[in-house]
Design a protein around this motif. Sequence first.
Motif, PDB file in Angstrom:
ATOM      1  N   SER A   1       0.793  -1.293   0.152  1.00 58.01           N
ATOM      2  CA  SER A   1       0.105   0.015   0.190  1.00 58.01           C
ATOM      3  C   SER A   1       1.027   1.304   0.086  1.00 58.01           C
ATOM      4  O   SER A   1       0.347   2.307   0.631  1.00 58.01           O
ATOM      5  N   GLY A   2       2.166   1.450  -0.548  1.00 56.97           N
ATOM      6  CA  GLY A   2       2.834   2.331  -0.727  1.00 56.97           C
ATOM      7  C   GLY A   2       2.468   3.152  -1.994  1.00 56.97           C
ATOM      8  O   GLY A   2       1.159   2.985  -2.682  1.00 56.97           O
ATOM      9  N   ALA A   3       3.101   4.098  -2.436  1.00 60.52           N
ATOM     10  CA  ALA A   3       2.791   5.042  -3.587  1.00 60.52           C
ATOM     11  C   ALA A   3       2.767   4.010  -4.736  1.00 60.52           C
ATOM     12  O   ALA A   3       1.722   4.226  -5.638  1.00 60.52           O
ATOM     13  N   GLY A   4       3.366   2.858  -5.026  1.00 65.31           N
ATOM     14  CA  GLY A   4       3.354   2.205  -6.317  1.00 65.31           C
ATOM     15  C   GLY A   4       2.023   1.554  -6.372  1.00 65.31           C
ATOM     16  O   GLY A   4       1.161   1.330  -7.127  1.00 65.31           O
ATOM     17  N   GLY A   5       1.790   0.865  -5.307  1.00 60.20           N
ATOM     18  CA  GLY A   5       0.481   0.187  -4.896  1.00 60.20           C
ATOM     19  C   GLY A   5      -0.707   0.865  -5.085  1.00 60.20           C
ATOM     20  O   GLY A   5      -1.643   0.455  -5.746  1.00 60.20           O
ATOM     21  N   LEU A   6      -0.762   1.824  -4.360  1.00 63.75           N
ATOM     22  CA  LEU A   6      -1.963   2.744  -4.414  1.00 63.75           C
ATOM     23  C   LEU A   6      -2.398   3.452  -5.685  1.00 63.75           C
ATOM     24  O   LEU A   6      -3.338   3.774  -6.262  1.00 63.75           O
ATOM     25  N   SER A   7      -1.305   3.850  -6.441  1.00 66.35           N
ATOM     26  CA  SER A   7      -1.433   4.622  -7.547  1.00 66.35           C
ATOM     27  C   SER A   7      -1.982   3.531  -8.535  1.00 66.35           C
ATOM     28  O   SER A   7      -2.653   4.068  -9.668  1.00 66.35           O
ATOM     29  N   THR A   8      -1.307   2.424  -8.739  1.00 70.00           N
ATOM     30  CA  THR A   8      -2.026   1.342  -9.413  1.00 70.00           C
ATOM     31  C   THR A   8      -3.217   1.199  -9.135  1.00 70.00           C
ATOM     32  O   THR A   8      -4.233   1.017 -10.072  1.00 70.00           O
ATOM     33  N   ALA A   9      -3.863   0.956  -7.828  1.00 70.51           N
ATOM     34  CA  ALA A   9      -4.940   0.476  -7.431  1.00 70.51           C
ATOM     35  C   ALA A   9      -5.937   1.608  -7.826  1.00 70.51           C
ATOM     36  O   ALA A   9      -7.090   1.328  -8.529  1.00 70.51           O
ATOM     37  N   ILE A  10      -5.863   2.617  -7.541  1.00 68.75           N
ATOM     38  CA  ILE A  10      -6.544   3.983  -7.940  1.00 68.75           C
ATOM     39  C   ILE A  10      -6.837   3.980  -9.493  1.00 68.75           C
ATOM     40  O   ILE A  10      -7.960   4.036  -9.966  1.00 68.75           O
ATOM     41  N   THR A  11      -5.808   4.105 -10.142  1.00 68.56           N
ATOM     42  CA  THR A  11      -5.877   4.140 -11.469  1.00 68.56           C
ATOM     43  C   THR A  11      -6.718   3.026 -12.266  1.00 68.56           C
ATOM     44  O   THR A  11      -7.701   3.352 -13.057  1.00 68.56           O
ATOM     45  N   ALA A  12      -6.491   1.707 -11.755  1.00 67.82           N
ATOM     46  CA  ALA A  12      -7.114   0.553 -12.385  1.00 67.82           C
ATOM     47  C   ALA A  12      -8.708   0.725 -11.728  1.00 67.82           C
ATOM     48  O   ALA A  12      -9.725   0.306 -12.637  1.00 67.82           O
ATOM     49  N   ARG A  13      -9.188   1.259 -10.646  1.00 62.02           N
ATOM     50  CA  ARG A  13     -10.338   1.408 -10.210  1.00 62.02           C
ATOM     51  C   ARG A  13     -11.228   2.423 -10.903  1.00 62.02           C
ATOM     52  O   ARG A  13     -12.316   2.207 -11.532  1.00 62.02           O
ATOM     53  N   LYS A  14     -10.551   3.420 -11.345  1.00 64.74           N
ATOM     54  CA  LYS A  14     -11.052   4.643 -11.901  1.00 64.74           C
ATOM     55  C   LYS A  14     -11.409   4.256 -13.333  1.00 64.74           C
ATOM     56  O   LYS A  14     -12.304   4.905 -13.911  1.00 64.74           O
ATOM     57  N   HIS A  15     -10.516   3.326 -13.768  1.00 62.46           N
ATOM     58  CA  HIS A  15     -10.851   2.626 -15.266  1.00 62.46           C
ATOM     59  C   HIS A  15     -11.848   1.411 -15.212  1.00 62.46           C
ATOM     60  O   HIS A  15     -12.127   0.771 -16.131  1.00 62.46           O
ATOM     61  N   GLY A  16     -12.581   1.320 -14.296  1.00 64.42           N
ATOM     62  CA  GLY A  16     -13.625   0.284 -13.997  1.00 64.42           C
ATOM     63  C   GLY A  16     -13.290  -1.078 -13.303  1.00 64.42           C
ATOM     64  O   GLY A  16     -14.312  -1.910 -13.332  1.00 64.42           O
ATOM     65  N   LEU A  17     -12.133  -1.185 -12.749  1.00 63.43           N
ATOM     66  CA  LEU A  17     -11.661  -2.791 -12.320  1.00 63.43           C
ATOM     67  C   LEU A  17     -12.191  -2.676 -11.034  1.00 63.43           C
ATOM     68  O   LEU A  17     -11.965  -1.719 -10.191  1.00 63.43           O
ATOM     69  N   ASN A  18     -12.489  -3.835 -10.485  1.00 64.74           N
ATOM     70  CA  ASN A  18     -12.718  -4.176  -9.118  1.00 64.74           C
ATOM     71  C   ASN A  18     -11.239  -4.684  -8.422  1.00 64.74           C
ATOM     72  O   ASN A  18     -10.464  -5.381  -8.876  1.00 64.74           O
ATOM     73  N   VAL A  19     -10.838  -3.636  -7.543  1.00 61.08           N
ATOM     74  CA  VAL A  19      -9.478  -3.932  -6.730  1.00 61.08           C
ATOM     75  C   VAL A  19      -9.749  -4.234  -5.325  1.00 61.08           C
ATOM     76  O   VAL A  19     -10.367  -3.520  -4.794  1.00 61.08           O
ATOM     77  N   ILE A  20      -8.525  -4.925  -4.983  1.00 59.82           N
ATOM     78  CA  ILE A  20      -8.227  -5.080  -3.524  1.00 59.82           C
ATOM     79  C   ILE A  20      -6.747  -4.940  -3.153  1.00 59.82           C
ATOM     80  O   ILE A  20      -5.896  -5.443  -3.949  1.00 59.82           O
ATOM     81  N   VAL A  21      -6.478  -4.267  -2.164  1.00 58.55           N
ATOM     82  CA  VAL A  21      -5.211  -3.921  -1.701  1.00 58.55           C
ATOM     83  C   VAL A  21      -4.815  -4.787  -0.594  1.00 58.55           C
ATOM     84  O   VAL A  21      -6.018  -4.478   0.328  1.00 58.55           O
ATOM     85  N   ALA A  22      -3.799  -5.463  -0.266  1.00 63.24           N
ATOM     86  CA  ALA A  22      -3.427  -6.148   0.856  1.00 63.24           C
ATOM     87  C   ALA A  22      -2.166  -5.625   1.291  1.00 63.24           C
ATOM     88  O   ALA A  22      -1.027  -5.759   0.475  1.00 63.24           O
ATOM     89  N   GLU A  23      -1.955  -5.394   2.558  1.00 62.47           N
ATOM     90  CA  GLU A  23      -1.009  -4.925   3.028  1.00 62.47           C
ATOM     91  C   GLU A  23      -0.113  -5.605   4.177  1.00 62.47           C
ATOM     92  O   GLU A  23      -1.028  -6.049   5.092  1.00 62.47           O
ATOM     93  N   LYS A  24       1.023  -5.884   4.425  1.00 62.20           N
ATOM     94  CA  LYS A  24       1.739  -6.879   5.335  1.00 62.20           C
ATOM     95  C   LYS A  24       1.687  -6.040   6.546  1.00 62.20           C
ATOM     96  O   LYS A  24       1.151  -6.586   7.642  1.00 62.20           O
ATOM     97  N   ASP A  25       2.026  -5.006   6.525  1.00 62.05           N
ATOM     98  CA  ASP A  25       1.956  -4.081   7.956  1.00 62.05           C
ATOM     99  C   ASP A  25       0.569  -3.731   8.577  1.00 62.05           C
ATOM    100  O   ASP A  25      -0.485  -3.874   7.818  1.00 62.05           O
ATOM    101  N   ARG A  26       0.750  -3.328   9.839  1.00 55.97           N
ATOM    102  CA  ARG A  26      -0.561  -2.696  10.342  1.00 55.97           C
ATOM    103  C   ARG A  26      -1.182  -1.425   9.907  1.00 55.97           C
ATOM    104  O   ARG A  26      -2.234  -0.864  10.102  1.00 55.97           O
TER     105      ARG A  26
END
Length: 566
Positions: A15-40
């Motif tokens: 859930s750093g900059a790479g993960g969140l920027s990818t997730a947000i872009t994909a979701r904005k273009h209509g894809l269903n996205v889940i982000v899973a983060e190791k840390d709390r």
Amino acid sequence: MAEPSADCEVLVIGSGAGGLSTAITARKHGLNVIVAEKDRFFGGTMAYSGGVLWIPGSVHAAKAGLPDSREAALGYLRQETGNFYAGDVVETFLDIAPRMVDFFERETEVRFLLSNYPDYHPDVPGGVAKGRSLTAAPYDARHLGKELARLRPPLETITFIGMMFNSSNEDLKHFFRATRSFNSALYVARRLASHIKDLVLYRRGVQVTSGNALAARLARSAFDLGIPILTGMPAKDLIVESGRVVGARFEAEDGIREIRAKRAVVLACGGFPHDEARMAAAYPHVARGGRHVSPTPTANTGDGIRLAESAGARCELRYPNAAAWMPVSEVPLGGGRTGVFPHLVDRYKPGVIAVNRAGRRFTNESESYHDVGAAMIADGAQGDATEAWLICDHATIRKYGLGFAKPAPVPIGLYVRNGYLRRGATLADLAGAAGLDPRGLETTVARYNRDAERGEDPEFGRGRSAFNRFLGNPDHKPNPNVAPIRKAPFYALRIVMGDLGTFDGLTTDVVGRVLAADGQLIDGLYAVGNDRASMMGGSYPGAGITLGPIMTFGYLAGCHLAGREP
């Protein structure tokens, strides 16, 4: 026993900059996205960072009337990356980066401000004195609501009672001048009063800046889009069926959880700054027994790279500098805790020099952290220790501070008593306290002082470049980076090698699809952020050269996953 699968189209691990920027872009273009983060916490290394992005040709620079060209930026990167120049990746970055900034400012909570940072080598052909670095705009993290508790706090050692600063904004200038300016004292008093109120109400600072502001803005945008960020979910392994990556298994609180992704799994686990085995292979100073202390999140242990390798991927240790080097000091915090302080500002101030065990200077202390780190590694090549000592006098430490020790009126006696600082009535006494060669230190300071009285440094050229001067003291004439060391007592602070994240990483194509050792695509697997090999080839040409490409290629990966043009 596995829980029922939680299906999505894109599974992002990290859930750093790479993960969140990818997730947000994909979701904005209509894809269903889940982000899973190791840390709390969510936010990754980004939340600890300066929140700066290197973006040549941005609309912010154009509005400020700062001249630049794609050709100049291309030439600068070609020279900076040398033998590791990857034309297709660099040209894609230069084309897409300004569009990425426009997309996030138009479609999300993310906002940027033009930074005053020069390129780190502004005198190299194609370098500029201003205009390529953007900084995340400050943010009121209360907009995260109940999710505020999961935002990674800023790095403890670079806050003051939890209050955040940014080396390029006015806060630090006011705090440095608080004892000499009524207006600055009033500014500081107001900031402290507001911050203490936030601590009482929220148990942390909520007026966030730098990378913490960028993390909060990206997370708010993800939550607004309905993207779940599942924290406390370390990835165990990838699910590979018929040669295709179709999901991953995670260690959840209640057992193993399986998440399947119809389109792709995206690795965004933050590289390997805490993977001891890979560090020993990639870092020359670690290989010869030297100490390395990274201020990056301790959860960044190379998980993404190991997951990819299990599916046949390749992580080649190719760059001469495998990480973004950062000189750091180890801070006793009490209660058996030790913090890591990144030396981002103090080295630039007039009256501070760095010496090795022989008491000799070995580099221009006012160059970038990466360049000073590389010089430390080279200087220590013949021994088992990669370390240096910052040296200054009493007037300098009370004016600017040194490392974690703050300027006046904050007392510094504690840091002498706990060993963080060494103090001596004479330079010879200081050398004895720090384990340095006394004659070498005395000779070095005498030679340095002779030229410093005139504001000169013929040995290493401090203050010659716009970048050197940027973090010096503009009020100190004639050279903002050079002043003599003469007022006893004298102080020394040991610095060792750290990093801001790794440069070596997985081999991918331009859009982020992971390649196997034979050069073939691994179906259903992408890598972004520091899991993907840096386009900079182990060099560090400007403020934001990690986050700028990371968000750009995260955006590009999200577009590619959705089948959209960036």
